[in-house]
Scaffold this motif. Structure first.
Motif, short mmCIF file in Angstrom:
data_model
loop_
_atom_site.label_atom_id
_atom_site.label_comp_id
_atom_site.label_asym_id
_atom_site.label_seq_id
_atom_site.Cartn_x
_atom_site.Cartn_y
_atom_site.Cartn_z
N THR A 148 105.41 60.99 83.98
CA THR A 148 106.22 62.16 84.36
C THR A 148 106.61 62.93 83.10
O THR A 148 107.23 62.37 82.19
CB THR A 148 107.49 61.73 85.12
OG1 THR A 148 107.11 60.96 86.26
CG2 THR A 148 108.29 62.95 85.58
N GLY A 183 109.39 61.08 80.82
CA GLY A 183 109.21 60.01 79.84
C GLY A 183 108.98 58.65 80.46
O GLY A 183 109.02 57.64 79.76
N SER A 184 108.71 58.61 81.77
CA SER A 184 108.36 57.34 82.43
C SER A 184 106.87 57.31 82.72
O SER A 184 106.29 58.29 83.19
CB SER A 184 109.06 57.18 83.77
OG SER A 184 110.43 57.23 83.62
N THR A 197 111.73 48.99 79.14
CA THR A 197 112.38 50.15 78.52
C THR A 197 112.18 50.04 77.02
O THR A 197 112.63 49.08 76.40
CB THR A 197 113.88 50.18 78.87
OG1 THR A 197 114.00 50.24 80.30
CG2 THR A 197 114.55 51.41 78.28
N ALA A 211 109.13 46.02 84.57
CA ALA A 211 109.84 47.16 83.98
C ALA A 211 110.02 46.94 82.49
O ALA A 211 110.40 45.85 82.06
CB ALA A 211 111.20 47.35 84.65
N GLN A 235 113.51 66.14 91.21
CA GLN A 235 113.41 64.69 91.42
C GLN A 235 112.64 64.35 92.68
O GLN A 235 113.07 63.51 93.48
CB GLN A 235 114.80 64.06 91.42
CG GLN A 235 115.46 64.27 90.08
CD GLN A 235 116.82 63.61 89.97
OE1 GLN A 235 117.15 62.73 90.73
NE2 GLN A 235 117.59 64.04 89.00
N ARG A 261 109.73 52.97 80.59
CA ARG A 261 110.67 54.08 80.35
C ARG A 261 110.87 54.27 78.85
O ARG A 261 110.70 53.34 78.08
CB ARG A 261 112.02 53.80 81.02
CG ARG A 261 111.92 53.75 82.53
CD ARG A 261 113.30 53.76 83.20
NE ARG A 261 113.15 53.77 84.65
CZ ARG A 261 112.93 52.68 85.39
NH1 ARG A 261 112.87 51.48 84.82
NH2 ARG A 261 112.78 52.78 86.70
N GLY A 262 111.24 55.50 78.50
CA GLY A 262 111.57 55.77 77.10
C GLY A 262 110.41 56.29 76.28
O GLY A 262 110.42 56.22 75.06
N VAL A 270 104.15 55.07 84.99
CA VAL A 270 104.02 54.07 86.05
C VAL A 270 102.55 53.71 86.19
O VAL A 270 101.70 54.60 86.24
CB VAL A 270 104.52 54.64 87.40
CG1 VAL A 270 104.32 53.61 88.50
CG2 VAL A 270 105.95 55.06 87.31
N VAL A 303 106.64 49.87 85.41
CA VAL A 303 107.31 51.11 85.04
C VAL A 303 107.72 51.01 83.58
O VAL A 303 108.37 50.04 83.19
CB VAL A 303 108.57 51.35 85.90
CG1 VAL A 303 109.22 52.68 85.53
CG2 VAL A 303 108.23 51.33 87.38
N ALA A 354 111.48 57.47 88.69
CA ALA A 354 110.77 57.67 87.42
C ALA A 354 111.01 59.08 86.92
O ALA A 354 110.48 60.03 87.48
CB ALA A 354 109.28 57.42 87.61
#
Ligand SMILES: O=C(O)CCC(=O)C(=O)O
Ligand SMILES: [Fe+2]
Length: 329
Positions: A165, A276-277, A11, A9, A171, A69-70, A279, A67, A273
């Protein structure tokens, strides 16, 4: 060990997110209207180090997926979610996200497409399409998309599947499942390693099969293959119960597949997710699917971008029209 704990992960902080978006703008400007996957690979050396490190751990099989993120997807510019994939303006409105997905993919390998999927696009749209609600394809919605390895039917399936995404108001989660092969009984592993399993192209490919000689052939004449393959110590997996059958109804093989299916069912979890994610999944070691959701068809629906990444583009040379083409025909 839970599946989530076997995922890397990252971020991105504000500085890293801005650096990634800036590379993406460079990629978009390099060849307007069409993202150049070769230039993306060159630029991927400048990706934030935290991102490259996470992706490298996927290459080394230390994680099952990553994953991120951001990611800045420029939500204000996205406009309406297309109704299915064939909306010309949507590529442009979502280019910032697509470019970042392609950049990260470039660190993992070579992005490629299928002549029989979304007209050979390298970056796919996944959005619900009217009339396909109950179909086992990315454009479905109301029916659960049963778990699978991507393009199980094809010898040149992707090593990694990348999903970004853009929006997901209800969701509706992507699902992931994994069973460590060494936890399967010996008889199951033995049966699943026999080449007696036939896979059929999924409906997303069948609809466009006329564009691809190899896919058309696989509909009429599937070649039986094993479910577990690669090294006996850490075999890889290809499985898609909705689109496969056991040759000659081989009873032990059928029972082994049922055993595996039960184990994967029990392992299935939702992958959290949001917009803005990104994977990336190891398509040789995890299965994925999607929970059902109610589509709206009002421009605000779930919208994902997808890329296929291979570690060995040359392997598929006989099914591409030139050495530089990235489209499997
Ligand atoms: O929509 C998702 O989250 C996954 C879609 C998918 O698995 C597919 O299109 O093959
Ligand atoms: Fe899939």
């Amino acid at each position: 060990m839970s599946i989530e704990s076997q995922f890397g992960a990252v971020t991105l902080d504000a500085e890293e997110a801005a650096a990634l978006a800036s590379l993406a703008r460079e990629l978009i400007g390099y060849r307007p209207g069409s993202l150049d996957p070769e230039f993306a690979k060159i630029l991927s050396g400048d990706l934030p180090r935290s991102l490259r490190a996470a992706l490298s751990s996927l290459l080394e099989e230390r994680v099952l997926g990553v994953v991120v993120r951001g990611v800045d997807i420029d939500a204000a510019r996205l406009g309406p979610t297309p109704l299915g994939w064939s909306d010309g303006t949507a590529a442009d409105r979502s280019a910032l996200g697509s470019a970042q997905l392609m950049l990260a993919a470039g660190w993992l390998g070579d992005v490629f497409g299928w002549a029989s999927q979304q007209n050979g696009a390298l970056v796919h749209d996944i959005c619900p399409q009217p009339g396909r609600e109950y179909d086992q394809i990315g454009a479905g919605s109301e029916a659960e998309l049963e778990w699978h390895t991507e393009e199980s039917f094809h010898p040149y399936k992707c090593d990694y599947l990348g999903l970004l995404t853009l929006r997901n108001p209800g969701q509706a989660a992507t699902t992931i499942g994994h069973v460590p092969p060494d936890t399967l009984p010996d008889w199951v592993r033995r049966e699943l390693a026999r080449p007696v399993f036939c896979f059929l192209p999924d409906d997303a490919h069948v609809a466009e099969a006329a564009a691809s000689e190899s896919v058309a052939g696989m509909i009429s004449d599937p070649v039986p293959v094993p479910v577990l393959y690669g090294g006996p110590d850490g075999p890889y997996l290809q499985v898609d119960p909705a689109y496969m059958y056991v040759l000659a109804d081989d009873e032990p093989a059928r029972r082994a597949l049922a055993h595996l299916t039960d184990r994967i069912d029990a392992s299935l979890v939702d992958l959290p997710a949001g917009p803005g994610s990104i994977v990336f999944l190891d398509n040789y070691r995890v299965v994925h699917g999607r929970r059902p959701f109610v589509p709206r068809y009002d421009g605000t629906d779930r919208w994902l971008k997808r890329v296929n990444v291979t570690r060995n583009l040359r392997a598929s040379r006989s099914m591409r029209t030139s050495a530089v083409s990235r489209i499997i025909t």
